[in-house]
Every structure is written in structure tokens, then in C-alpha cells.
Design a protein around this motif. Structure first.
Motif, mmCIF file in Angstrom:
data_model
loop_
_atom_site.group_PDB
_atom_site.id
_atom_site.type_symbol
_atom_site.label_atom_id
_atom_site.label_comp_id
_atom_site.label_asym_id
_atom_site.label_seq_id
_atom_site.Cartn_x
_atom_site.Cartn_y
_atom_site.Cartn_z
ATOM 1 N N GLU A 160 25.767 51.163 -13.638
ATOM 2 C CA GLU A 160 25.659 50.650 -12.268
ATOM 3 C C GLU A 160 24.303 51.078 -11.720
ATOM 4 O O GLU A 160 23.992 52.271 -11.704
ATOM 5 C CB GLU A 160 26.731 51.289 -11.381
ATOM 6 C CG GLU A 160 28.132 51.062 -11.860
ATOM 7 C CD GLU A 160 28.924 50.178 -10.921
ATOM 8 O OE1 GLU A 160 28.398 49.816 -9.850
ATOM 9 O OE2 GLU A 160 30.060 49.857 -11.279
ATOM 10 N N ASP A 162 21.189 50.019 -8.528
ATOM 11 C CA ASP A 162 21.059 49.361 -7.231
ATOM 12 C C ASP A 162 21.043 47.855 -7.392
ATOM 13 O O ASP A 162 20.188 47.321 -8.101
ATOM 14 C CB ASP A 162 19.743 49.818 -6.579
ATOM 15 C CG ASP A 162 20.013 50.735 -5.411
ATOM 16 O OD1 ASP A 162 21.200 51.066 -5.198
ATOM 17 O OD2 ASP A 162 19.045 51.113 -4.731
ATOM 18 N N GLY A 163 21.979 47.166 -6.781
ATOM 19 C CA GLY A 163 21.960 45.707 -6.768
ATOM 20 C C GLY A 163 22.344 45.053 -8.074
ATOM 21 O O GLY A 163 22.102 43.860 -8.252
ATOM 22 N N GLY A 164 22.910 45.767 -9.037
ATOM 23 C CA GLY A 164 23.316 45.103 -10.284
ATOM 24 C C GLY A 164 23.679 46.087 -11.369
ATOM 25 O O GLY A 164 24.111 47.203 -11.077
ATOM 26 N N THR A 165 23.515 45.654 -12.623
ATOM 27 C CA THR A 165 23.837 46.543 -13.739
ATOM 28 C C THR A 165 22.681 46.531 -14.744
ATOM 29 O O THR A 165 21.867 45.609 -14.753
ATOM 30 C CB THR A 165 25.122 46.085 -14.473
ATOM 31 O OG1 THR A 165 24.922 44.758 -14.959
ATOM 32 C CG2 THR A 165 26.339 46.143 -13.587
ATOM 33 N N GLU A 166 22.653 47.555 -15.558
ATOM 34 C CA GLU A 166 21.651 47.650 -16.618
ATOM 35 C C GLU A 166 22.400 48.018 -17.896
ATOM 36 O O GLU A 166 23.284 48.874 -17.857
ATOM 37 C CB GLU A 166 20.663 48.766 -16.256
ATOM 38 C CG GLU A 166 19.631 49.058 -17.319
ATOM 39 C CD GLU A 166 18.824 50.321 -17.032
ATOM 40 O OE1 GLU A 166 17.596 50.242 -16.959
ATOM 41 O OE2 GLU A 166 19.439 51.382 -16.861
#
Ligand code: AMP
Length: 256
Positions: A160, A162-166
Motif C-alpha cells: 500500500e 500513497d494513492g495506490g499500490t506498488e
């Protein structure tokens, strides 16, 4: 794959904590304690990996005083195979815990160490990162999915951010910390709770590892947050806009 899961005993998330009158910390006398919620998620994930045939053994490890056996029992009831308590009555801060967990990871020849992303009592969010640094292992923090293939020697972790996933790929051995959305821990059934009482918990004195466990900071003062001011009812939206225009802190006003 052998998985070590770190579990901390903390004040139960449903308890309204009270600050000690002298401001030295939170009052834990006669307060319900429980497994740190992020650690429960980490245990659940490890047990699911074992059930999927991806892990050979799940070992729950806790660092602290004798009552930490309670949270090891909770981990065993979820499905961990055995528990390990690194026992000390001393106050443990994240670096000390990371050192003890590093010793446990080496002792157990773990392939993967799972932790919670943070403990809900100190909110440090440090231990997993320090552990990976001490071991020199790759790390993925705030995991919301872990994909492992049998015998691949790697894990893919969705993080998780900021603003999305990696999504990152880690070579084992590795350290992963669990975020809230990784899974929903199972309800511990009574039969599993009973079965957990037969599972072994090994207790080792933390002192036997010869590590420097001394605190790195001194808590000067702990305070309750300021009490919220009561809201004010305003007759309509126009009055609300007017009040906000005059004082933005009037956001507490609710049009009736
Ligand atoms: P923190 O860095 O204190 O926010 O803690 C992060 C994670 O480290 C927790 O969610 C646990 O998985 C682990 N941890 C912290 N303290 C302990 C402890 N005393 N025993 C076992 N695990 C711990």
C-alpha cells in the motif's frame, strides 16, 4: 519455507486507554491485553501460506515478559505450529526487539519473517525496517497481498502506497510487514483454542543472546488529546456559511 511471525502483546484495541496521573505513560493495570491487530493479520497470512502448501512451518515469536505467552497462544489457535518467547521484564524499544527477532530468525533459519506494520501501542512502525537492516535482507512494508510460488525462492508483495499500490519482488530470505487489507483473520473456534494448548511454546531468556537491549529514548511526558469542543446547531446552510466565513473553526456547526 519456514515462516517466523512476530507478535506483540498490546492493550486491546477496544479498550479506551487511560493516561497515568503522573504522565509517565498509559495505565495497563487490570486492562485487557491482546495480540497486536496487524500481527494477527501477519499470523493469518502465514497460516494461509502453510495451508496452501507454500510454508513448511509457522513459528510465532514474542519478546517481553511471561504474560506474552497469551498472544503466542492466540497465534497457535489461529494455526501457527509453535511459539517462541524471548523473555525479559525490561522495557523493549523497536531496536531491541529487532535485535532479538534477528537472533530468532538466525536461530530458526527462517526464510520469511512476517511482522505487523506497526504496534498499536507505540505506533512506531520501525521494527520490521530495523530487522531487515540488521539481517541485511530485502524488505517490503505495508503489504496488502503476498504471492509466493513453491520453491521459487522469491515472494511478490503488493504494498500500500500513497494513492495506490506498488508490487515488488523479494529474494528470500526476506522481511515483510502486514497492512490492514492483507486479509481478514479467521474467527478462532473453541476446538482450535483447545488444540492450541497442546502446541509447544519454548521460552528463552532474552539475556542469553548477549545483545544490547537498552532503551534509546526516554519518554518525557504522555498526555490525553485535548477534549473536543461541543458542536453548535445553526438554523440553516446560509448561517453555516456565514459562521464558516467568520471563523473556519466553526466547521463544528451543524445545520439543523
Ligand atoms: P513497531 O515498530 O513498534 O510499530 O512494531 C512493528 C511490529 O514489530 C509489530 O507489529 C510486531 O509484529 C513487531 N513487534 C514489535 N514489538 C514486538 C515485541 N515485543 N514482540 C514481538 N514482536 C514485536
Amino acid at each position: 519455507m519456514k515462516i517466523l511471525v512476530a507478535v506483540k502483546r498490546v492493550v486491546d484495541a477496544n479498550v479506551k486507554v487511560r493516561v497515568r496521573a503522573d504522565g509517565t505513560g498509559v495505565d495497563t493495570a487490570n486492562v485487557k491485553m491482546a495480540i497486536n491487530p496487524f500481527d494477527e493479520i501477519a499470523v493469518e497470512e502465514a497460516v494461509r501460506m502453510k495451508e496452501a502448501g507454500l510454508a513448511s512451518e509457522v513459528i510465532a515469536v514474542s519478546c517481553g515478559d511471561a504474560p506474552c505467552q497469551d498472544v503466542l497462544r492466540t497465534a497457535l489457535a489461529i494455526g501457527a505450529d509453535r511459539g517462541l518467547l524471548l523473555q525479559t521484564d525490561a522495557e523493549l524499544q523497536p531496536l531491541a526487539v529487532a535485535r532479538l527477532l534477528a537472533a530468532a530468525a538466525e536461530l530458526e533459519a527462517a526464510d520469511l519473517v512476517l511482522l505487523g506494520k506497526q504496534a498499536i501501542d507505540d505506533d512506531c512502525n520501525q521494527t520490521g525496517q530495523m530487522l531487515a537492516a540488521l539481517l541485511g535482507w530485502p524488505q517490503a512494508t505495508s503489504a496488502c497481498a503476498i504471492h509466493a510460488g513453491a520453491g521459487t525462492g522469491t515472494v511478490e508483495v503488493v504494498r500500500e502506497i500513497d494513492g495506490g499500490t506498488e508490487t515488488v519482488a523479494l529474494t528470500l530470505p526476506a522481511v515483510v510487514t502486514a497492512d490492514l487489507r492483507l486479509n481478514e483473520p479467521r474467527f478462532v473456534s473453541l476446538p482450535n483454542l483447545m488444540k492450541s494448548k497442546k502446541k509447544p511454546i519454548e521460552v528463552l531468556a532474552a539475556a542469553q543472546f548477549g545483545l544490547d537491549l537498552s532503551p534509546r529514548w526516554l519518554t518525557l511526558n504522555v498526555r490525553e488529546p485535548a477534549a473536543r469542543q461541543p458542536g453548535v446547531l445553526v438554523p440553516n446552510a446560509a448561517a453555516l456559511v456565514d459562521a464558516l466565513w467568520r471563523d473556519p473553526r466553526a466547521a463544528r456547526c451543524i445545520p439543523c
